[in-house]
Design an enzyme around this catalytic site. Structure first.
Site, short mmCIF file in Angstrom:
data_model
loop_
_atom_site.label_atom_id
_atom_site.label_comp_id
_atom_site.label_asym_id
_atom_site.label_seq_id
_atom_site.Cartn_x
_atom_site.Cartn_y
_atom_site.Cartn_z
N ASP A 33 18.43 32.32 39.21
CA ASP A 33 17.09 32.69 39.64
C ASP A 33 16.30 31.45 40.03
O ASP A 33 16.01 30.59 39.19
CB ASP A 33 16.36 33.42 38.50
CG ASP A 33 16.90 34.82 38.29
OD1 ASP A 33 16.99 35.56 39.28
OD2 ASP A 33 17.22 35.17 37.14
N GLY A 142 12.31 36.96 32.39
CA GLY A 142 13.39 37.72 31.78
C GLY A 142 12.90 38.49 30.57
O GLY A 142 11.77 38.32 30.10
N ASP A 173 18.94 44.18 39.02
CA ASP A 173 18.54 43.01 38.24
C ASP A 173 17.31 43.36 37.42
O ASP A 173 16.26 43.68 37.98
CB ASP A 173 18.24 41.85 39.19
CG ASP A 173 17.84 40.57 38.47
OD1 ASP A 173 17.87 40.54 37.22
OD2 ASP A 173 17.49 39.59 39.16
N SER A 196 19.77 38.51 28.91
CA SER A 196 19.78 38.50 27.45
C SER A 196 20.98 39.24 26.87
O SER A 196 21.48 38.88 25.81
CB SER A 196 18.48 39.13 26.92
OG SER A 196 17.35 38.44 27.42
#
Length: 224
Positions: A33, A142, A173, A196
């Site tokens: 990213d 995230g 995503d 994660s």
């Protein structure tokens, strides 16, 4: 083709990126990213770090550019050796031109859409792309919860692909874990970005394998 799993290094230890790439060597892609602090509020890494990762890892690099001005900045990631370079539809008035430049530079071209961005205005240009990245969280950070409403976009494109009207990989995503990956796979996703769920696991490599199994077990198109 089986399900593609792309661990996101956004969830990795940034002080040990080379090691973190190595522990997911069994993954299909490594999702990187790139955020500029303008298109999204967060700031992560740029081209020099991606170049270093490319030199240190053999995993195909899936660069997700959450940046302004991809017309200028996307092609250098392809030139550096990234396998797939995705930019956002919302960031440019010339998505087809950017896709052409990425492909000319040697990479696959992807187009991404935020959860609230309608897909219909972009359906006609999808033949110019290799990957469609559908965001299932708001881009920038995230650890967010999965937004199931985006799966209607997945189903729309899956119908086109299954009907032979389009050849493209559907990638998702955001918020992908052992539960949500099944919803996404059933809807028609090909490639699953997981942060994660991989790097937060005791054994990231085993987590990649488990996610791949779960997606493959429920997806009609991935079992063909």
């Amino acid at each position: 083709m089986g399900p593609l799993i792309a661990p996101s290094i956004l969830a990795a230890d940034f002080a040990r990126l080379t090691d973190e790439a190595a522990v997911v060597a069994s993954a299909d892609w490594l999702h990187v990213d790139v955020m500029d602090g303008h298109f999204v509020p967060n700031l992560t890494i740029g081209l020099p770090v991606v170049q270093s990762l490319l030199a240190a890892s053999d995993i195909p690099m899936d660069c997700h550019l959450m940046i302004d001005n991809p017309d200028r900045w996307a092609p250098p990631y392809a030139e550096a050796g990234a396998y797939n370079v995705t930019f956002h539809a919302e960031a440019t008035d010339n998505p087809v031109g950017v896709a052409h430049d990425i492909r000319t530079a040697g990479a696959k071209a992807g187009i991404g859409v935020k959860p609230g961005t309608p897909l219909n205005p972009y359906l006609d240009i999808l033949p110019h792309f290799d990957t469609l990245l559908i965001m299932s969280v708001e881009p920038g950070f995230g650890g967010q919860a999965f937004i199931p409403e985006v799966l209607s976009k997945v189903r729309t494109v899956r119908k086109m692909v299954d009907a032979g009207e389009l050849t493209i990989l559907v990638e998702i995503d955001g918020g992908i874990n052992a539960d949500t990956i099944e919803q996404a796979a059933e809807a028609g996703v090909d490639c699953f970005v997981a942060g994660s769920a991989v790097y937060g696991a005791a054994d990231p490599s085993a987590a990649v394998a488990a996610l791949r199994r779960r997606a493959g077990a429920v997806s009609p198109h991935l079992r063909r």
